[in-house]
Design an enzyme around this catalytic site. Structure first.
Site, short mmCIF file in Angstrom:
data_model
loop_
_atom_site.label_atom_id
_atom_site.label_comp_id
_atom_site.label_asym_id
_atom_site.label_seq_id
_atom_site.Cartn_x
_atom_site.Cartn_y
_atom_site.Cartn_z
N GLY A 189 -10.29 -2.65 2.95
CA GLY A 189 -9.24 -2.61 3.98
C GLY A 189 -9.29 -1.33 4.80
O GLY A 189 -10.29 -0.61 4.83
N ASP A 190 -8.18 -1.05 5.44
CA ASP A 190 -8.10 0.13 6.31
C ASP A 190 -7.80 1.41 5.53
O ASP A 190 -8.08 2.51 6.02
CB ASP A 190 -7.00 -0.07 7.37
N THR A 249 0.20 0.71 6.69
CA THR A 249 0.19 -0.40 5.74
C THR A 249 0.18 -1.68 6.57
O THR A 249 0.49 -1.65 7.75
CB THR A 249 1.42 -0.39 4.81
N GLY A 250 -0.14 -2.77 5.92
CA GLY A 250 -0.16 -4.04 6.64
C GLY A 250 -1.56 -4.58 6.74
O GLY A 250 -2.42 -4.24 5.93
N GLY A 280 -4.90 -4.71 7.17
CA GLY A 280 -5.88 -3.65 7.36
C GLY A 280 -6.96 -3.99 8.36
O GLY A 280 -7.48 -3.10 9.06
N ARG A 291 -14.14 -7.01 -0.27
CA ARG A 291 -13.38 -6.73 0.97
C ARG A 291 -12.79 -5.32 0.93
O ARG A 291 -12.17 -4.92 -0.04
CB ARG A 291 -12.27 -7.76 1.12
N THR A 333 0.92 -1.13 0.00
CA THR A 333 0.00 0.00 0.00
C THR A 333 0.95 1.17 0.00
O THR A 333 2.08 1.04 0.47
CB THR A 333 -0.81 0.01 1.33
N1 ASP Z 1 -3.38 -2.21 4.46
C1 ASP Z 1 -3.72 -2.78 3.19
C2 ASP Z 1 -5.06 -3.43 3.27
O1 ASP Z 1 -5.34 -4.08 4.27
C3 ASP Z 1 -2.77 -3.79 2.66
C4 ASP Z 1 -1.32 -3.58 2.89
O2 ASP Z 1 -0.90 -2.54 3.32
O3 ASP Z 1 -0.57 -4.52 2.62
O4 ASP Z 1 -5.78 -3.36 2.31
#
Ligand code: ASP
Length: 318
Positions: free
Chosen positions: A198-199, A219-220, A222, A196, A168
């Site tokens: 995400g955050d 990021t990560g 979500g 779906r 992200t």
């Molecule tokens: N945060 C993002 C999501 O959950 C994905 C990511 O950052 O890898 O969509």
């Protein structure tokens, strides 16, 4: 003037800084920087040529927040428009009585404002990766044909893998007026369940900016930032008087309280109104980038590691 970004913002940070130096606002810098990443076919986690959902469709999420007014705009699940951050900004600028548009409604709005549309948002290379991933998840190694009524529940579990948390883009800027803006754009998890969200498009979860205190972008995984309200938590901790590092660490530590199956990687970048900045990650070896106006180019720095899975490790789950 300062810009901080996730490491994959490297392709856009020079353009973003140029905008700030030409009297652009923090909002302009964030949008410009993120657009470069969205158009880059080699970044498979953001915009054009990102990893698609389990059905092979690219659904984009993005948000932008103006720290001056706390106005924000966001889109989710948007197909066919590469510059999700610009559409998100227009949700805010056109003064809709809304913050977040999703799916067909977001696409309708994008068409209405003449946002740039691209007919094909994926390259054959990424389609092949998607097909290969699905094929590798079957007993026969054959590519399964998933139709509208195929049960997808097991499929999304089979096809999840490290790529699902791989990326992200985050940009946070402070402009010459001292105004702060933050933006986030993503194609979300690879092989996610259609629909779906995400955050990244959720203000307070993956993105938050407030001139009076600072800003945070994530990021990560979500699902975790949504459940913990991570970006807003960090800024609220600043508001409560914690120094930046403490506020950022606490926002990560809060994730330890989340039980259940979605414990995984989380990363954030943040700055305070005085221009101090930090990057944190649950995993070692992650970096973020920053550039001040007096620097010829950006610098990449290590994120500090905050372990987040301790509390539930080894405990029985429901
Ligand atoms: N945060 C993002 C999501 O959950 C994905 C990511 O950052 O890898 O969509």
């Amino acid at each position: 003037m300062l810009i901080i970004a996730s490491h994959n913002g490297a392709s856009g940070i020079a353009d973003a800084m140029r905008a700030l130096k030409n009297d652009g606002s923090a909002m302009d810098a964030v949008e410009i920087g993120i657009r470069v990443v969205e158009a880059d076919p080699s970044d498979h986690t953001v915009g054009y040529n990102g990893y698609p959902n389990i059905l092979g469709e690219l659904e984009l999420d993005a948000s932008i927040m103006d720290g001056r007014t706390l106005n924000s705009g966001a889109v989710a699940l948007m197909r066919g428009f590469p510059y999700a951050i610009s559409v998100a900004r227009q949700v805010m600028e056109r003064k809709l009585p809304h913050v977040l548009l999703a799916g067909a409604g977001a696409e309708r709005f994008a068409r209405e404002i003449n946002a740039e549309a691209w007919e094909d948002m994926l390259t054959d290379e990424i389609r092949a990766v998607w097909r290969g991933r699905l094929a590798a998840s079957t007993a026969t190694g054959e590519f399964p044909s998933l139709s509208d009524d195929s049960p997808l529940l097991e499929w999304v579990k089979l096809a999840t893998d490290p790529e699902r948390v791989a990326g992200t883009v985050n940009f946070i800027a402070i402009d010459g007026q001292g105004d702060i803006a933050a933006g986030v754009s993503t194609s979300g998890w690879a092989w996610k369940y259609p629909g779906r969200i995400g955050d990244s498009p959720i203000i307070g979860a993956g993105n938050y900016a407030d001139n009076r205190y600072g800003a945070c972008a994530c990021t990560g995984m979500g699902e975790m930032a949504i459940r913990a309200g991570t970006a807003r938590s960090l800024v609220l901790y600043l508001q409560m008087g914690m120094p930046l590092r403490e506020a950022a660490r606490q926002a990560m530590i809060d994730l330890r309280d989340l039980g259940g199956d979605y414990i995984g990687g989380m990363n954030l970048i943040a700055l305070d109104r005085d221009g101090a900045h930090i990057g944190l990650s649950a995993d070692a070896g992650r970096t973020y980038i920053y550039q001040q106006a007096d620097m010829a180019e950006h610098v990449e720095v290590e994120r500090e590691v905050v372990e987040i899975s301790a509390r539930w490790a080894g405990l029985p789950r429901e």
